[in-house]
Design a protein around this motif. Structure first.
Motif, PDB file in Angstrom:
ATOM      1  N   VAL A  36     -13.812 -14.642 -18.459  1.00 52.48           N
ATOM      2  CA  VAL A  36     -14.201 -13.516 -19.124  1.00 52.48           C
ATOM      3  C   VAL A  36     -13.110 -12.593 -19.045  1.00 52.48           C
ATOM      4  N   ILE A  37     -12.224 -12.428 -18.101  1.00 50.38           N
ATOM      5  CA  ILE A  37     -11.039 -11.820 -18.034  1.00 50.38           C
ATOM      6  C   ILE A  37     -10.286 -12.027 -18.906  1.00 50.38           C
ATOM      7  N   ASP A  38      -9.915 -13.245 -19.446  1.00 54.32           N
ATOM      8  CA  ASP A  38      -9.233 -13.823 -20.306  1.00 54.32           C
ATOM      9  C   ASP A  38      -9.713 -13.214 -21.879  1.00 54.32           C
ATOM     10  N   ASN A  39     -10.953 -13.270 -21.885  1.00 50.83           N
ATOM     11  CA  ASN A  39     -11.581 -12.988 -23.221  1.00 50.83           C
ATOM     12  C   ASN A  39     -11.499 -11.277 -23.364  1.00 50.83           C
ATOM     13  N   TRP A  40     -11.617 -10.680 -22.322  1.00 53.63           N
ATOM     14  CA  TRP A  40     -11.398  -9.278 -22.065  1.00 53.63           C
ATOM     15  C   TRP A  40      -9.906  -8.808 -22.620  1.00 53.63           C
ATOM     16  N   LEU A  41      -9.090  -9.621 -22.283  1.00 54.77           N
ATOM     17  CA  LEU A  41      -7.644  -9.344 -22.753  1.00 54.77           C
ATOM     18  C   LEU A  41      -7.376  -9.520 -24.178  1.00 54.77           C
ATOM     19  N   LYS A  42      -8.131 -10.447 -24.697  1.00 52.22           N
ATOM     20  CA  LYS A  42      -8.034 -10.651 -26.198  1.00 52.22           C
ATOM     21  C   LYS A  42      -8.599  -9.755 -26.828  1.00 52.22           C
ATOM     22  N   GLN A  43      -9.790  -9.380 -26.318  1.00 50.64           N
ATOM     23  CA  GLN A  43     -10.552  -8.271 -27.206  1.00 50.64           C
ATOM     24  C   GLN A  43     -10.039  -6.876 -27.165  1.00 50.64           C
ATOM     25  N   GLY A  44      -8.774  -6.617 -26.462  1.00 52.50           N
ATOM     26  CA  GLY A  44      -8.345  -5.232 -26.388  1.00 52.50           C
ATOM     27  C   GLY A  44      -7.971  -4.837 -25.037  1.00 52.50           C
ATOM     28  N   GLY A  45      -8.175  -5.610 -23.874  1.00 56.23           N
ATOM     29  CA  GLY A  45      -7.876  -5.335 -22.682  1.00 56.23           C
ATOM     30  C   GLY A  45      -6.468  -5.279 -22.653  1.00 56.23           C
ATOM     31  N   GLN A  46      -5.525  -6.276 -23.028  1.00 51.40           N
ATOM     32  CA  GLN A  46      -4.138  -6.238 -22.815  1.00 51.40           C
ATOM     33  C   GLN A  46      -3.396  -5.143 -23.551  1.00 51.40           C
ATOM     34  N   LYS A  47      -3.906  -4.749 -24.976  1.00 49.58           N
ATOM     35  CA  LYS A  47      -3.548  -3.421 -25.366  1.00 49.58           C
ATOM     36  C   LYS A  47      -3.729  -2.190 -24.425  1.00 49.58           C
ATOM     37  N   MET A  48      -4.803  -2.305 -23.791  1.00 50.18           N
ATOM     38  CA  MET A  48      -5.251  -1.202 -22.925  1.00 50.18           C
ATOM     39  C   MET A  48      -4.299  -1.265 -21.820  1.00 50.18           C
ATOM     40  N   ILE A  49      -3.902  -2.292 -21.324  1.00 49.58           N
ATOM     41  CA  ILE A  49      -2.831  -2.271 -20.184  1.00 49.58           C
ATOM     42  C   ILE A  49      -1.477  -1.772 -20.537  1.00 49.58           C
ATOM     43  N   ASP A  50      -1.109  -2.426 -21.864  1.00 53.75           N
ATOM     44  CA  ASP A  50       0.034  -2.027 -22.323  1.00 53.75           C
ATOM     45  C   ASP A  50       0.269  -0.466 -22.590  1.00 53.75           C
ATOM     46  N   GLU A  51      -0.714   0.039 -22.997  1.00 52.67           N
ATOM     47  CA  GLU A  51      -1.029   1.637 -23.427  1.00 52.67           C
ATOM     48  C   GLU A  51      -0.883   2.296 -22.151  1.00 52.67           C
ATOM     49  N   PHE A  52      -1.735   1.997 -20.994  1.00 52.40           N
ATOM     50  CA  PHE A  52      -1.468   2.699 -19.813  1.00 52.40           C
ATOM     51  C   PHE A  52      -0.126   2.839 -18.991  1.00 52.40           C
ATOM     52  N   ASN A  53       0.268   1.413 -19.210  1.00 51.04           N
ATOM     53  CA  ASN A  53       1.683   1.515 -18.595  1.00 51.04           C
ATOM     54  C   ASN A  53       2.733   2.279 -19.402  1.00 51.04           C
ATOM     55  N   ALA A  54       2.603   2.198 -20.704  1.00 50.22           N
ATOM     56  CA  ALA A  54       3.657   3.058 -21.625  1.00 50.22           C
ATOM     57  C   ALA A  54       3.347   4.437 -21.189  1.00 50.22           C
ATOM     58  N   SER A  55       2.148   4.801 -21.038  1.00 47.83           N
ATOM     59  CA  SER A  55       1.741   6.328 -20.606  1.00 47.83           C
ATOM     60  C   SER A  55       2.448   6.737 -19.126  1.00 47.83           C
ATOM     61  N   TYR A  56       2.221   5.880 -18.402  1.00 54.36           N
ATOM     62  CA  TYR A  56       2.575   5.794 -16.898  1.00 54.36           C
ATOM     63  C   TYR A  56       4.115   6.034 -16.862  1.00 54.36           C
ATOM     64  N   GLN A  57       5.109   5.492 -17.723  1.00 55.94           N
ATOM     65  CA  GLN A  57       6.319   5.517 -17.835  1.00 55.94           C
ATOM     66  C   GLN A  57       6.778   6.708 -18.337  1.00 55.94           C
ATOM     67  N   GLN A  58       5.925   7.282 -19.305  1.00 52.67           N
ATOM     68  CA  GLN A  58       6.332   8.440 -20.197  1.00 52.67           C
ATOM     69  C   GLN A  58       6.216   9.528 -18.949  1.00 52.67           C
ATOM     70  N   SER A  59       5.291   9.303 -18.256  1.00 53.40           N
ATOM     71  CA  SER A  59       4.852  10.536 -17.165  1.00 53.40           C
ATOM     72  C   SER A  59       6.070  10.553 -16.138  1.00 53.40           C
ATOM     73  N   GLN A  60       6.684   9.393 -15.901  1.00 56.21           N
ATOM     74  CA  GLN A  60       7.463   9.573 -14.915  1.00 56.21           C
ATOM     75  C   GLN A  60       9.058   9.989 -15.528  1.00 56.21           C
ATOM     76  N   SER A  61       9.351   9.807 -16.797  1.00 58.05           N
ATOM     77  CA  SER A  61      10.428  10.345 -17.437  1.00 58.05           C
ATOM     78  C   SER A  61      10.209  12.069 -17.872  1.00 58.05           C
ATOM     79  N   ASN A  62       8.999  12.463 -17.670  1.00 57.65           N
ATOM     80  CA  ASN A  62       8.927  14.031 -18.130  1.00 57.65           C
ATOM     81  C   ASN A  62       9.512  15.000 -16.817  1.00 57.65           C
TER      82      ASN A  62
END
Length: 523
Positions: free
Chosen positions: A497-523
């Motif tokens: 189910v996790i693998d399917n979650w990743l394919k359905q948009g979960g991986q994109k969500m992970i990438d977006e949250f990590n990008a947002s976190y990196q941006q917050s650390q640089s501000n």
């Protein structure tokens, strides 16, 4: 007499504030000036022929959500206006249609000067509008106001958008979660409050198998739970196991909680409870009312959720069994020997200030001055408790609300929606006198939970995928969690189910949250 004393006090507050304002001079020159100090002034003569400035009241329009069937009387509103030198126009919108009204007002450009946002979910949907410059940034101004400057920096950060503060918040306890249990059952079986997960399991097993009610029948269970993996038992027990709160860091990268081994261990624990009959077998489809009724009617001995529920549960359970005794407990250590509990972001509703209605920074400062005064103990207690002697009395410095619930619902309760801050940020904020003793104990443990919190590191971060598709993706994991607990899938099935979650948009969500976190650390 109590009402007259309050009116005199509020008038005195206004007089002191006006005098202080007159001494401040200049834009933002005094932290004590009332909301109306920068408005146009007219001249009037006193008896001796001298002229003195009369400050015109600040006109403030507000949209707030209404949690009662009827719009309140204006008694409290008039006292607020007198004390703050304001002219208030409050648009009360029923809670069930509030978001719809909010969106319609945004679309038509008719937002008032102060807009209350219901909760975190509603606020997340406004982040793009905030980024586009539709609302005032207020963070740099808060230091100029003695009461607003007391707002918790951690909670303010949880409201931030790209590191900037736009909203005032209404305080919520960071974690109410804990255990409510039948102390009379525990005493009969020689059990103490559990200090760790093994002792908690043993309590549930004893409540199920050792006839705690003494009727000679095998008709009790240990834990009553409901169809809610967050505010039911699961997430709190997951905290005891050391599971992150929604998201956590693994090798420096943000990942969702269900990708951590502690989440899987929690599922295994609940599957064991289910297999051994220590929990109500149909908990995934049990409502909160039915969950509580199992405790109230003596069918279950333990309840995990808001410890504040003990007051209501006590009043109901003694109607069924006057000899029943409930107690509360929170420090249940996990496998690593430490206690932790998940936390909410620390706010309920929020207040934003639209630029379409508030045209200048000077006007914004006048409105913030009003909210600063709302955090004074006199006005904070007025909007939350009402008028002493009319809506409540004091016993040993604690509030005993009027037994006329219709009166307080009609004249006071709606104004609680205007509150800013709360018990930890308002000095002199009155507390209720709790009965029974377990309710008072619950409030103490709720405060103590602040020492053991697991925060959600994504509270102030952004993911477009989460905003647009988070509910659907979350349902995939919720369904899989229940299936694992019920024995319908194993660990490999859960991983699928996790693998399917990743394919359905979960991986994109992970990438977006990590990008947002990196941006917050640089501000």
């Amino acid at each position: 007499m109590a009402k007259k004393r309050l009116l005199a006090l509020l008038a005195a507050i206004t007089a002191v504030a006006v005098i202080a304002a007159g001494c401040g001079g200049g834009k933002g020159g005094s932290n004590q000036e009332p909301a109306g100090s920068r408005q146009g002034q007219t001249q009037q003569h006193d008896g001796g022929g001298k002229q003195e400035a009369k400050k015109e009241p600040v006109k403030i329009t507000i949209m707030a959500n209404l949690h009662t069937p009827e719009v309140p009387s204006d008694k409290i509103e008039k006292l607020l206006e007198e004390a703050t030198n304001t002219e208030l126009e409050i648009q009360w919108v029923p809670d069930g249609s509030y978001d719809e009204k909010m969106n319609a007002s945004m679309a038509t450009g008719t937002l008032p000067k102060a807009v209350y946002i219901k909760n975190q979910s509603s606020y997340i949907l406004l982040r793009s509008a905030i980024r586009s410059g539709q609302f005032w940034e207020i963070g740099p101004l808060l230091k100029d106001y003695p009461n607003l400057s007391r707002l918790n920096p951690d909670v303010l950060r949880n409201t931030a958008v790209d590191g900037k503060i736009y909203a005032l918040y209404q305080e919520r306890p960071l974690s109410r979660q804990g255990l409510i249990y039948r102390k009379d059952w525990a005493d009969k079986l020689g059990l103490s409050a559990p200090n760790n997960i093994d002792e908690f399991y043993n309590m549930l097993k004893a409540f199920t198998e050792q006839d705690p009610d003494g009727n000679g029948l095998n008709d009790t269970i240990g834990l009553t739970d409901r169809n809610d993996l967050v505010y039911g038992a699961f997430k709190t027990v997951a905290s005891w196991f050391g599971t992150p709160n929604n998201w956590g860091f693994q090798d420096g990268k943000l990942l969702p909680e269900f990708m951590f081994p502690e989440y899987v261990e929690t599922m295994k624990f609940f599957r064991k409870l289910h297999q051994e009959g220590l929990i109500n077998q149909e908990f995934p489809v049990t409502s909160k009312t039915d969950q509580q009724n199992l405790l109230i009617t003596g069918k279950a001995g333990a309840y995990i959720g808001s410890m504040a529920d003990v007051g209501t549960l006590h009043s109901k359970i003694i109607e069924v069994n006057p000899n029943a005794v409930l107690d509360v407990h929170h420090k249940i250590a996990g496998p690593k020997g430490t206690y932790q509990v998940w936390a909410i972001p620390g706010y309920g509703s929020l207040v934003l200030f639209p630029k379409s209605a508030v045209k200048t920074e000077e006007e914004l400062r006048d409105i913030l001055a009003f909210y600063d005064q709302l955090m004074s103990p006199e006005l904070a207690n007025l909007i939350y408790w009402g008028i002493e002697g009319e809506h409540y009395t004091l016993e040993d410095g604690l509030v005993v609300p009027s037994e006329d619930v219709a009166l307080t619902d009609r004249e006071v309760k709606p104004y609680q929606a205007l509150q800013i801050g709360g018990v930890s940020t308002i000095e002199g904020f009155l507390q209720a006198k709790h009965s029974p003793p377990s309710k008072a104990k619950a409030e103490e443990l709720i405060l103590d939970n602040n020492n053991y919190l697991i925060h959600d590191p994504t509270a102030a971060l952004d993911s477009e995928t989460y905003t647009l598709d988070g509910v659907r993706l979350g349902e995939m994991i919720t369904d899989a969690t229940y299936k694992f607990i019920l024995g319908d899938i194993d660990e490999d099935g859960f991983q699928a189910v996790i693998d399917n979650w990743l394919k359905q948009g979960g991986q994109k969500m992970i990438d977006e949250f990590n990008a947002s976190y990196q941006q917050s650390q640089s501000n």
